[in-house]
Enzyme design. Sequence first.
Site, PDB file in Angstrom:
ATOM      1  N   HIS A 164       0.828  -1.217   0.000  1.00  0.00           N
ATOM      2  CA  HIS A 164       0.000   0.000   0.000  1.00  0.00           C
ATOM      3  C   HIS A 164       0.867   1.273   0.000  1.00  0.00           C
ATOM      4  CE1 HIS A 164      -3.489  -2.488   1.245  1.00  0.00           C
ATOM      5  NE2 HIS A 164      -2.668  -3.054   2.103  1.00  0.00           N
TER       6      HIS A 164
HETATM    7  O1  RIB Z   1      -4.799   0.201   4.930  1.00  0.00           O
HETATM    8  C1  RIB Z   1      -3.417   0.130   4.671  1.00  0.00           C
HETATM    9  C2  RIB Z   1      -2.687   1.156   5.453  1.00  0.00           C
HETATM   10  O2  RIB Z   1      -2.864   0.918   6.845  1.00  0.00           O
HETATM   11  C3  RIB Z   1      -1.167   1.118   5.237  1.00  0.00           C
HETATM   12  O3  RIB Z   1      -0.652   2.415   5.394  1.00  0.00           O
HETATM   13  C4  RIB Z   1      -0.682   0.249   6.343  1.00  0.00           C
HETATM   14  O4  RIB Z   1       0.671   0.550   6.718  1.00  0.00           O
HETATM   15  C5  RIB Z   1      -1.618   0.633   7.453  1.00  0.00           C
HETATM   16  O5  RIB Z   1      -1.107   1.820   8.050  1.00  0.00           O
END
Ligand code: RIB
Length: 310
Positions: free
Chosen positions: A239
Amino acid sequence: MNKIPVWFDTDIGVDDAVALLVACRLEELEIVGVSAVAGNTPLPNAFRNARDVLALAGRKEIKVYPGADRPLVKELFTAEYVHGSNGLGGAEIPLSDAPIEETKAWDALYEKAKEYSGELVVCAVGPLTNIATAIFKHPDIIEHIKVLNIMGGAADGGNITPCAEFNIYVDPHAAENVMKSGIPVNLFGLDVTHKAFLDDDDIDEIVSYGNAASKLFKDSNGLLYAARERLDWSGLCEHDSCPVIYTAHPDWFVGQECGIYVETQGKLTIGKTVTDLWTDFKFEDRHCHIFLDVDRTRFAGLIKDIYRTY
Ligand code: RIB
Ligand code: CA
């Protein structure tokens, strides 16, 4: 080449660590500051992890500033079930011996935004508490930050609830203030980050390098490997690498202009990023872009190429 000045705000957890290690070796970027925020893990872990990952990258000269230890309004909600009790999935890496910065994240970000006025790109990959606090305390910061490249939200769906993505869910009030601030936003929500994954071959290749970065990758992703099996994911979604890699390679991503607002009241919908992407009704203020697709082969290939250099 004129490098792009980047500020990295993170609740440094497992995928944040990948994003920071990638950012440190992208030749198009200059990381001019890092700030820690509570999210995946409490602030002390996030602050320590950011310092230690930078040291592992050979970049302990990059300063890390402590930020918010809790959201603006809600109680802190963390994600040990994914990021472990230390924020790195239980992986142990050497402690950084860099000097401890005491300036608060929002003040350091403000000074850096003025220094790089009109050029500073902020990659925010955790709850937006630090960013919202910087805007509240230093309102003219909106004149200095070029763009906020944010990992968070989703036009469709959620991961921590059916409607909300984790970063926005943890601090929806901060996210609402950031979206309304007027600073241009590029939002990398689950719509695109679920397509930005490392598959089995990518994972095996990264682990095969056997260097310190790939050992951290292997040791920190255990809980995510288990979640992947349980939830039948296509691979490991990176992500937080999306806003970072977009900053260097915007042509690898596909997005659309839209208006984005955040639900802060709903019992079932709190933390939802409400967009006008697919409605006839369009918000009056549409200063955001939301990203929906990525060239996964190039995305994963770049991560592998960078991990190979460590
Ligand atoms: O939903 C994904 C996000 O939430 C990413 O930034 C992961 O590191 C968590 O913080
Ligand atoms: Ca994160």
